[in-house]
Design an enzyme around this catalytic site. Structure first.
Site, short mmCIF file in Angstrom:
data_model
loop_
_atom_site.label_atom_id
_atom_site.label_comp_id
_atom_site.label_asym_id
_atom_site.label_seq_id
_atom_site.Cartn_x
_atom_site.Cartn_y
_atom_site.Cartn_z
N ASP A 269 -8.36 8.08 9.63
CA ASP A 269 -9.48 7.15 9.62
C ASP A 269 -9.57 6.37 10.92
O ASP A 269 -10.66 6.18 11.48
CB ASP A 269 -9.33 6.17 8.44
CG ASP A 269 -9.34 6.89 7.11
OD1 ASP A 269 -9.69 8.08 7.09
OD2 ASP A 269 -8.98 6.27 6.09
N SER B 54 -11.87 -0.18 5.98
CA SER B 54 -10.77 -0.96 6.57
C SER B 54 -10.46 -0.48 7.98
O SER B 54 -10.28 -1.28 8.90
CB SER B 54 -9.53 -0.92 5.68
OG SER B 54 -9.16 0.41 5.44
N GLU C 140 -8.02 16.55 3.19
CA GLU C 140 -7.69 15.30 2.51
C GLU C 140 -6.20 15.25 2.20
O GLU C 140 -5.63 16.23 1.68
CB GLU C 140 -8.52 15.22 1.23
CG GLU C 140 -9.15 13.89 0.98
CD GLU C 140 -10.12 13.45 2.08
OE1 GLU C 140 -9.65 12.79 3.03
OE2 GLU C 140 -11.31 13.75 1.97
#
Ligand code: GAF
Length: 739
Positions: A513, A469, A367
């Site tokens: 992502d 998104s 992360e």
């Protein structure tokens, strides 16, 4: 079960009284010229006609059979027949006012057939004829839209059934086969077949009165619906009936008024069949009866049965193909198609429908490492964002978002997309779409994406930390490619979507992502080096382990979170450490925190201003954890992986400070549940979701513990989901008929 008065005492149907008393609400009157009865029921003039206040919706308790079911049998309030001449019952099939028989599933129709059997078994001992039917359409006198049918039990033999029985009797006295059995044999596999199976044969009779009139006859000789066995024979009937009606709707490109009538008699020589009589003769041409038909009973079919049967066969086949395609689509893609049909101009056969989708992700570990040129280990999950729509020749694209319940339009020709969007109030979801299209047209010499209309549906929680998104961005790029726009490689698409997100939402995300949304493979994690963009798929082989996600229901948007601030802190730490390291060793280059080691932090960390040391420490240790996690995954070591998850959470909470109370609470609660292997916050942080690796047997227990403890400590409800490790973006072009 059924409420009724004493049955007719008169015995034989032809003994029915010619007239009943004038006080009676209903009566049967003999027509000596045509040798048939006419029913008269003045009370029916008082029926409530197609009002918005549905009397069935108003009372969904009376007559429910069995209790708790979705089926009701009630005496008709405005009966056409009363004892001794007959009885009338309503059969309500669904609590949902807007459904139609054509929409029902096979198990639902099986239940209706059970009702038909039940009512037949009850009434047939007392009446010579039990007429059960189902209708749809105002023009044929349907007075309530709520899905329902009726049954009339009649004390006389209706003219048409009497004639059919006479045909059976004639065949019998001639020593011939039952004429219905003979007809089934003759029609099977012939030119008038509409659909046939092991138990039922549907065809347009050679002598049909209406172009689309279908007779569905059971292959087995049985006289009434009660003779249809449960299992295959009943299920085939349940599948065929709505399929024929859906074929009508396709033929007419609109819901087609029809009557569906069971022909059955309590006479073993008789042969059960279902008559389907649509009243349309051609699209846009409703005609109940022409003069010669109404006045003389001389029917004039406007077509040849062979021609119309071929047409219906084709509609049935296309519908079946479409159903198979639809069933293979993820649920949001199916819902996007439905939403598109509702929101936009009717589909035409010449313009196929395009549907495209891309997945949300769960990051196993790694992360805030991606924008530090580090490593990440995400998987895509079985939650997607889907677009369904069609291109058109104009320059304005129109989009409808089911989640936002908003429709929006924007000019999508090259010049308009390249110009800045001056509309201040453009919603974020539209900015994402427009942003991707803009990046696509900005590439030199690529084919243009045509303007389109599309509906958007997703089940990736918005703001839930599963990267809705990026899923939207990649779905738009995939949709555009399927419409004839540029076809890019997965990595090119990921980079383009990353640029689009930065430009349209002002968030300078890393590549993770978009990369996983583009590159995902089922049952594989993606070990991605965010500097070189080299990647490796690692099989997720953790038998008995569930990848679970707990949505804290703390919504967060990257734009408003401290995301960009963290990124700047990392850049500042890189610059400082770079200078310090190179001062001692000119051969080393620190381009990003990826290049910093734990030794560097030990040696130079004290010279970093607060909070740059803990920020850098998180990135450096997290990169090491990703590589260790990849090893654990390769080895199928779920315990080791789980331990790395806990360590990652502690680092994100204490060093990177992107957790929040709710995320910490979830991880703490999960850690108390035996069978939980590891847990951590996921994604950008400050809300969204936590990832929990849990033994399958413990999953439900974990759900219970969280359901009790999480609200108690946070005042929020939260929700636990089980995720499947799934594949990347896909698109389909589907030839759908207008309905
Ligand atoms: C968000 C970003 F979009 C990713 O690029 C990544 O930085 C992540 O936060 C944190 O790991 O999802």
């Amino acid at each position: 079960m059924l409420q009724h008065d004493s049955p007719a005492q008169s015995g034989h149907p032809t003994d029915a009284p010619e007239t009943s008393s004038l006080e009676s609400n209903t009566r049967l009157v003999w027509n000596p010229f045509l040798a048939e009865y006419t029913g008269q029921a003045p009370a029916r003039m008082r029926r409530m006609e197609l009002t918005d206040d549905c009397p069935f919706c108003a009372d969904l308790t009376t007559g429910r059979v069995p209790p708790e079911s979705q089926a009701w049998i009630r005496p008709n309030d405005f009966p056409a027949l009363q004892p001794p001449n007959g009885e009338c019952y309503l059969l309500i099939y669904s609590a949902d006012h807007d459904r139609t028989f054509a929409d029902l599933t096979v198990p639902e129709v099986v239940r209706i057939i059970g009702l038909w059997q039940r009512i037949y078994a009850e009434l047939s001992p007392r009446y010579p004829c039990v007429m059960t039917w189902e209708t749809s359409g105002e023009v044929i006198g349907q007075t309530q839209r709520h899905p329902h049918g009726q049954t009339y039990a009649v004390a006389i033999m209706p003219e048409m059934l009497g004639r059919e029985l006479a045909a059976v009797e004639r065949a019998e006295s001639a020593g011939d086969l039952c004429p219905f059995c003979a007809e089934v044999r003759a029609e099977s596999a012939g030119p008038r077949i509409v659909l046939e199976g092991a138990h039922w044969v549907g065809f347009i009779p050679a002598y049909a009165r209406y172009p689309y009139q279908v007779r569905l006859t059971s292959r087995a000789h049985t006289s009434a619906i009660t003779g249809i066995a449960e299992g295959e024979p009943m299920e085939e009937l349940a599948a065929f009936l709505p399929r024929i009606i859906r074929a009508y709707n396709r033929a007419f490109q609109a819901p087609m008024p029809y009557m569906l009538a069971l022909h059955q008699l309590a006479d073993e020589r008789f042969h059960l069949h279902v008559e389907l009589l649509p009243v349309g003769r051609a699209p846009g041409k409703l005609k109940l009866a022409a003069s010669c038909e109404m006045a003389w009973g001389f029917w004039m079919n406007d077509s040849f049965p062979e021609v119309k049967a071929a047409e219906l066969r084709d509609y049935v086949r296309r519908e079946e193909e479409e159903r198979v395609v639809m069933e293979q689509l993820p649920a949001p893609a199916q819902r996007a198609i439905a939403a598109y049909r509702e929101q936009f101009a009717p589909l035409t056969e010449s313009e196929p429908l395009t549907v495209a989708w891309a997945p949300g992700r769960v990051n196993l570990i790694g992360e805030h490492t991606d924008y530090n040129d580090g490593f990440v280990l995400p998987v895509a999950v079985d939650r997607v964002i889907a677009l369904a729509g069609q291109p058109h020749a104009g320059t304005t694209s129109r989009c409808y978002s089911v989640h936002h319940r908003q429709r929006h339009f924007f000019r999508s020709n090259r010049a308009a997309l390249l110009a800045p969007d001056r509309r201040r109030r453009t919603p974020l979801w539209v900015r994402y779409i427009r942003g991707v299209l803009r990046e696509l047209v900005a590439r030199a010499a690529t084919p243009q994406t045509p303007a389109f209309n599309a509906a958007i549906v997703g089940d990736v929680p918005v703001g839930g930390g599963m990267s809705s998104s990026a899923a939207l961005d990649v779905a738009v790029a995939t949709f555009a490619a399927a419409l004839g726009g540029p076809r890019l490689s997965p990595l090119e698409t990921a980079l383009l979507c990353q640029r689009a997100e930065a430009a349209s939402a002002g968030v300078h995300t890393g590549i993770m992502d978009q990369a996983i949304a583009c590159l995902a493979r089922a049952d594989r994690a993606l070990l991605l080096d965010c500097r070189s963009l080299r990647y490796e798929y690692i099989p997720v082989r953790l038998p008995g382990v569930v990848v679970a996600v707990f949505d804290t229901q703390v919504s967060r948007a990257l734009a408003s979170s401290g995301y960009n601030a963290r990124r700047q802190q990392c850049e500042a730490a890189t610059a400082l450490l770079g200078r310090l390291v190179r001062a001692d060793d000119a051969s080393r280059e620190i381009r990003a925190l990826r290049d910093v080691t734990t030794d560097d932090l030990a040696r130079y960390g004290a010279r970093l201003p607060d909070p740059l040391l803990p920020r850098a420490r998180h990135v450096v240790t997290e990169n090491a954890r990703v590589l260790a996690a990849a090893e654990a995954l390769r080895a199928g070591d779920a315990d080791r992986l789980g331990a790395l998850l806990y360590a990652s959470h502690a680092s994100l909470r204490d060093d990177y400070e992107v957790s929040c109370l709710e995320l910490d609470v979830v991880v703490e609660i999960a850690a108390t549940v035996p069978g939980v292997l590891g847990a951590r916050m996921m994604g950008g942080g400050f809300g969204g979701s936590a990832l929990i690796l849990v033994h399958q047997d413990t999953f439900e227990g974990l759900r219970d513990v969280l359901a009790a403890a999480y609200p108690a400590r946070t005042g929020k409800r939260g929700e636990l989901h089980r995720c499947q490790v799934s594949g990347g973006p896909e698109s389909r072009v589907i030839a759908l008929d207008k309905r």
